[in-house]
Design a protein around this motif. Sequence first.
Motif: not given
Length: 578
Positions: A119-128, A258-269, A402-408
């Motif tokens: 479907s679509v991939g989401f990750v949440k990045i934060g600080l423990h 922000g804390p959320y990053h998304v990965l999707g493969f094919t945009e729908v107009p 998407a991986t670059e955004g996570v590393f940033e």
Amino acid sequence: MALHSLSVTKFDNLLRSIDWSDTQLIKPKEERIKSIHQFTGNHYGVKTNDLNTPVNFLKLATDIFLRILAPRNPRCMITTKYSELKPTAATFQMAVNEIPERIGLARTLKRMVMEALFSVGFVKIGLHTTGTALGYEYGEPFVDIVTLDDIILDMSAKRMDLVQYIGNTYWLPFEKFMDTADLTKEARQKLSADDHELIGDHGEMRAESIGSDGNATEYEKRIKLRDVFISHEKVMMTYAVTGRTKLQDFKWEGPERGPYHVLGFTEVPGNLMPLAPIPTWRDLHELGNTLYRKLANQADDQKTVLGFGGADETDITNFKGASDGDGIPYHGAEPKTLTAGGVAQTTLAFWLSLKDVFAYFAGNLDSVGGLAAQTQTVGQDKLLSEAANAQMQDMTEATKDATEGVFESLAWYEWNDPIGDKVIQKKIPGTEMTIPVPWNAEAKMGEFDLFDMKIDVYAMQDDSPQTKLQKLDLIMQRYVGPYMPLIQAEGGRLDMVDLMRIVAKYTDFEELAEIIKWNDQAPDKMAGLPSGGSKGNTTTENIRRSIPSSSPQGNSQVLQQILSGGNPQPAQQASFNR
């Protein structure tokens, strides 16, 4: 953490918008569940398909795409255009690249790619958070997967970068939360533990319902919470889902994205949700399994019996009871073998063509996945594989972005750690020696925005010993062998001792050292061997022969012609027989 007060009116409006957005996600969630059902087949979990899945095309394609797309050993490359900051950039890069292994980033990114395939991939990045110093929170960064079941998404937006809010639902142990959370007395009185559930707020099933039922006995009672990031206001808010009680809201002071990053493969107009690969393959998968079940039923219904003509019951009894080689009195006509039913050749031909169509729409799956040789030569196979990989280049680029955004975001937390004090072992170029370099607030020269984050694309691919051995073989063939005279002319030599040591390491064949024995002069002798020139008069004759080549697709097409009653050309038959 700067507190922020979201007004009662805004909070109510947000909740109503979330309720509406959740209803828009019901259909995507249901389709994801159906795809997962097909992926797992009918031998997994407590709620399975009613029908068998004898040929699981979806699992085959998913495994191949995960192997290609999911980062194995993710690393980033940090650069800066300011020469005086280059030493800092190098140390910064080493510090950031220590984080992935520490937090299991590769595993999380693999799950994000898996979710994006369905479907679509989401990750949440934060600080423990473990404490506060100089007004800043510090702790260990985390990257957690957020599934479609738990995502909160502004479905009124037309693009992901235009959503007004994004968040996720999660569960925490109730007693621990009540003991540690900074809550008002009024909020504490409204909170209570929530019952375990496998359905969403609107009655839709969740993915975990496939693997377990809803009658779980929990070790600890939990509470259902929800974080929401209001992007244009840079506000992070937490509230209890049951009772809709706001617990806290504060100004976001973390990474810019922000804390959320998304990965999707094919945009729908004109639509927010991307089109995932697996739903587009599912119809072919289901049709292929329907046909295969039909073929299996036809094969099961096939009967082969003996027909007796003009024989009495005694002759038939004698024939049926005789063992191989026995002699019996028999007066009837010779029995005939009667066969009925069996696999329909046209149906089998159709299934074979459908298998090829699935591989085609999945991006030449046989070539990309290395399932079968496509040609008679390695070189031709490599060209076909590279062409097939070009079809998924967009997916690779999307995963890389998407991986670059996570590393940033991870780099932001590393840079802004107020008390971080570690020692980085920096390697001295050209040697195996390292020197300790401090990494703390004093070593962080410049500002975070002066550095650029780039993903090392090589770290996105398979880095196994077998792959390294293939790379070594390619380097030796393309660069070392042809250029050996030039290497020797510049004073270089091929160290066969080290080469064999590396081969033994990558092949996990330590016995190689017992087979090959070296003397002290061996390296020098090998270095003095001529790599070019002539040892006498030799004649080379190149003979070119045209030999029909075969491939799985070509063989399948020939077989389909035969099953359909056709007559393939002689060249096709010769290729099929190879």
